[in-house]
Each structure stands twice: as C-alpha cells, then as structure tokens.
Design a protein around this motif. Structure first.
Motif, PDB file in Angstrom:
ATOM      1  N   GLY A  62      37.658  39.858  58.154  1.00  0.00           N
ATOM      2  CA  GLY A  62      39.025  38.280  57.296  1.00  0.00           C
ATOM      3  C   GLY A  62      38.135  38.142  57.444  1.00  0.00           C
ATOM      4  O   GLY A  62      38.746  36.243  57.131  1.00  0.00           O
ATOM      5  N   GLU A  63      37.226  37.965  56.663  1.00  0.00           N
ATOM      6  CA  GLU A  63      36.384  36.131  56.076  1.00  0.00           C
ATOM      7  C   GLU A  63      36.170  36.569  54.278  1.00  0.00           C
ATOM      8  O   GLU A  63      36.081  37.355  53.944  1.00  0.00           O
ATOM      9  N   VAL A  64      35.846  34.951  54.232  1.00  0.00           N
ATOM     10  CA  VAL A  64      35.859  34.968  52.278  1.00  0.00           C
ATOM     11  C   VAL A  64      34.697  35.247  52.163  1.00  0.00           C
ATOM     12  O   VAL A  64      33.714  34.547  52.552  1.00  0.00           O
ATOM     13  N   ILE A  65      34.177  35.791  51.185  1.00  0.00           N
ATOM     14  CA  ILE A  65      33.171  36.242  50.686  1.00  0.00           C
ATOM     15  C   ILE A  65      33.176  36.110  49.365  1.00  0.00           C
ATOM     16  O   ILE A  65      34.342  36.439  48.380  1.00  0.00           O
ATOM     17  N   CYS A  66      31.873  35.857  48.693  1.00  0.00           N
ATOM     18  CA  CYS A  66      31.691  36.161  46.924  1.00  0.00           C
ATOM     19  C   CYS A  66      30.713  36.946  46.970  1.00  0.00           C
ATOM     20  O   CYS A  66      29.760  37.160  47.449  1.00  0.00           O
TER      21      CYS A  66
ATOM     22  N   ILE B  54      40.250  43.610  45.769  1.00  0.00           N
ATOM     23  CA  ILE B  54      39.388  44.027  44.883  1.00  0.00           C
ATOM     24  C   ILE B  54      40.233  44.080  43.753  1.00  0.00           C
ATOM     25  O   ILE B  54      41.240  44.451  43.687  1.00  0.00           O
ATOM     26  N   PRO B  55      39.532  43.715  42.421  1.00  0.00           N
ATOM     27  CA  PRO B  55      40.329  42.960  41.175  1.00  0.00           C
ATOM     28  C   PRO B  55      40.663  44.443  40.700  1.00  0.00           C
ATOM     29  O   PRO B  55      39.728  45.497  40.793  1.00  0.00           O
TER      30      PRO B  55
ATOM     31  N   ARG C 180      30.994  47.506  53.376  1.00  0.00           N
ATOM     32  CA  ARG C 180      30.186  46.450  52.608  1.00  0.00           C
ATOM     33  C   ARG C 180      29.977  46.275  51.254  1.00  0.00           C
ATOM     34  O   ARG C 180      30.762  45.896  50.544  1.00  0.00           O
ATOM     35  N   GLU C 181      29.878  47.710  50.687  1.00  0.00           N
ATOM     36  CA  GLU C 181      28.735  47.965  50.027  1.00  0.00           C
ATOM     37  C   GLU C 181      30.890  48.243  48.691  1.00  0.00           C
ATOM     38  O   GLU C 181      30.323  47.782  47.249  1.00  0.00           O
TER      39      GLU C 181
ATOM     40  N   LEU D  55      27.767  44.724  40.881  1.00  0.00           N
ATOM     41  CA  LEU D  55      29.221  44.948  41.051  1.00  0.00           C
ATOM     42  C   LEU D  55      28.051  47.326  41.036  1.00  0.00           C
ATOM     43  O   LEU D  55      27.425  46.777  40.208  1.00  0.00           O
ATOM     44  N   ILE D  56      29.700  47.747  41.192  1.00  0.00           N
ATOM     45  CA  ILE D  56      29.178  48.918  41.717  1.00  0.00           C
ATOM     46  C   ILE D  56      29.649  49.563  40.159  1.00  0.00           C
ATOM     47  O   ILE D  56      30.713  49.891  40.733  1.00  0.00           O
ATOM     48  N   PRO D  57      29.105  49.549  38.847  1.00  0.00           N
ATOM     49  CA  PRO D  57      30.674  50.384  37.620  1.00  0.00           C
ATOM     50  C   PRO D  57      30.995  51.445  38.257  1.00  0.00           C
ATOM     51  O   PRO D  57      30.784  52.310  38.917  1.00  0.00           O
TER      52      PRO D  57
END
Length: 225
Positions: A82-86, A175-176, A144-145, A90-92
């Motif tokens: 529910g929160e925005v994180i940065c 997730i883009p 989270r991962e 990256l895991i390809p």
C-alpha cells in the motif's frame, strides 16, 4: 523541515515522488492506471559490433534496456503493501519459447560486467527453453523481491504497432512491461524497431518514456564506443 539538498539519497527519491503524488492518486483511483505507448525506437546499429566478441544482440540490448530503466527514477517506483517505494536494483527476467513454442520465463542474477551479464542471460534462456512446464523460479521470490523486476518480452518476428501487456491486477500495473520487435535497417548507421512501454501513469508520463528511449540509445552508443 530539511531542504532537499540535505536529504539522504533514499529521502531524495521519495521527495521527488511527493512532488507528483497528486498525479499518482489521480491515476491510481482509476480502474486501470496503465499508460501504454508503442513507438519506433531509433538506436545506433550495434549488431556489427556484437559480431567480434560473439555477443548476441538481444542480450546486449536487454542489458542496455534494464540499465536505462534503473537510470530513470520514475521507472523504479513500485507499490508495496500500500506504499510507494523506490527500488535500487533489478532482477533481470525475460520471456523465451521452448521446443513446443510455448512461453516460459528466464530469470538470473544481475552482473555489471557486459560479458558476464550476457553469459548469465544466455544460461537462463537455455535453462528456461528446455523446460516443458513453467519455470517456477519466480515463485521463490518474496513479494518485496518481486518488485525488483521489469517485465521484458521480445517479439522478433513482428514489426508490431501496438501491444497489450497482461497484468496480475488491472488496478496495479506498478511493474513496468517492456517489449520490442523486429529490427529494421535505417539510414546513417541507425536501427529502427517497434518498442512498447507499459507503466503506471501515476509514476510515468509520456516524457519519461521519451527519456527511456533516449537513454537506451545512449547506453548502446557507449557499448560500441
């Protein structure tokens, strides 16, 4: 309150997000906040450079795309609990096809070195391509991962003009999803290909997609020197 220049790197990231939180809240309330743009990406033709060291162009392109997504902060925002994180890593991962021409997923650990990145990417491709069933490695990630991903697919057979990416939840495409298609020769040593970006409009605008395209071209130009 401290000035922005006195904030830690993590606080600076979220301080920048707070400047557009009203946009995030606007789009996040919508049934689908996804922004989906397909455009012609122009790149320096890096394929001849790949021949000498024997590096497959797809895997060199993959590295440049993922490095570019990390370089543009708006593509690193995610929603977690529910929160925005940065995110900061990256895991390809990317899609492959097996001998039955069914889709599967390849995942591997990041490597900064180009040759090591390509070697790991190829090994992950070969592993996933030999599986008849779905690769379950993604299920081993914690929630989270799983946020440390960008969904990538390549459709090298098609010069497509649009694409609709699936999302686990229509209301949360945080997730883009990135896709590209068939390479086309262009004048002056350039390369054209269809490129699609799907991202949460609360995080990403058309301007940021423009920046992503520019950054990918810059990354590849640096690779080939």
């Amino acid at each position: 309150m401290r000035q922005s220049s006195a904030l830690s790197p993590e606080e600076k990231q979220m301080h920048k997000f707070e400047q557009r939180r009203d946009r995030f809240e606007l789009f996040d309330r919508m049934d689908s906040p996804a922004l989906n743009i397909t455009f012609t990406l122009e790149l320096p033709d890096f394929r001849p450079w790949c021949k000498a060291p024997g590096l497959p162009p797809f895997h060199v392109m993959l590295r440049s795309v993922l490095r570019s997504a990390l370089a543009i902060e708006n593509f690193r925002y995610r929603i977690f609990e529910g929160e925005v994180i940065c995110i900061d890593r990256l895991i390809p991962s990317f899609t492959v096809t097996n001998q039955n021409h069914d889709l599967n997923f390849a995942l591997f650990d990041w490597a900064d070195d180009l040759c090591e990145f390509v070697a790991r990417s190829q090994a992950a491709r070969d592993e996933a391509a030999t599986m008849l069933g779905m690769n379950q490695k993604y299920r081993q990630m914690t929630p989270r991962e799983a946020k440390n991903q960008v969904f990538v697919t390549c459709i090298p057979w098609l010069d497509f003009t649009s694409i609709q990416h699936p999302t686990a939840s229509l209301a949360s495409p945080d997730i883009p999803s990135l896709a590209w298609g068939r390479f086309r020769d262009a004048p002056n040593g350039m390369l054209h290909l269809p490129f699609s970006v799907q991202a949460h409009h609360g995080f990403v605008d058309g301007y940021h997609i423009h920046l992503l395209g520019q950054q990918i071209a810059t990354e590849l130009a640096q690779v080939i020197g």
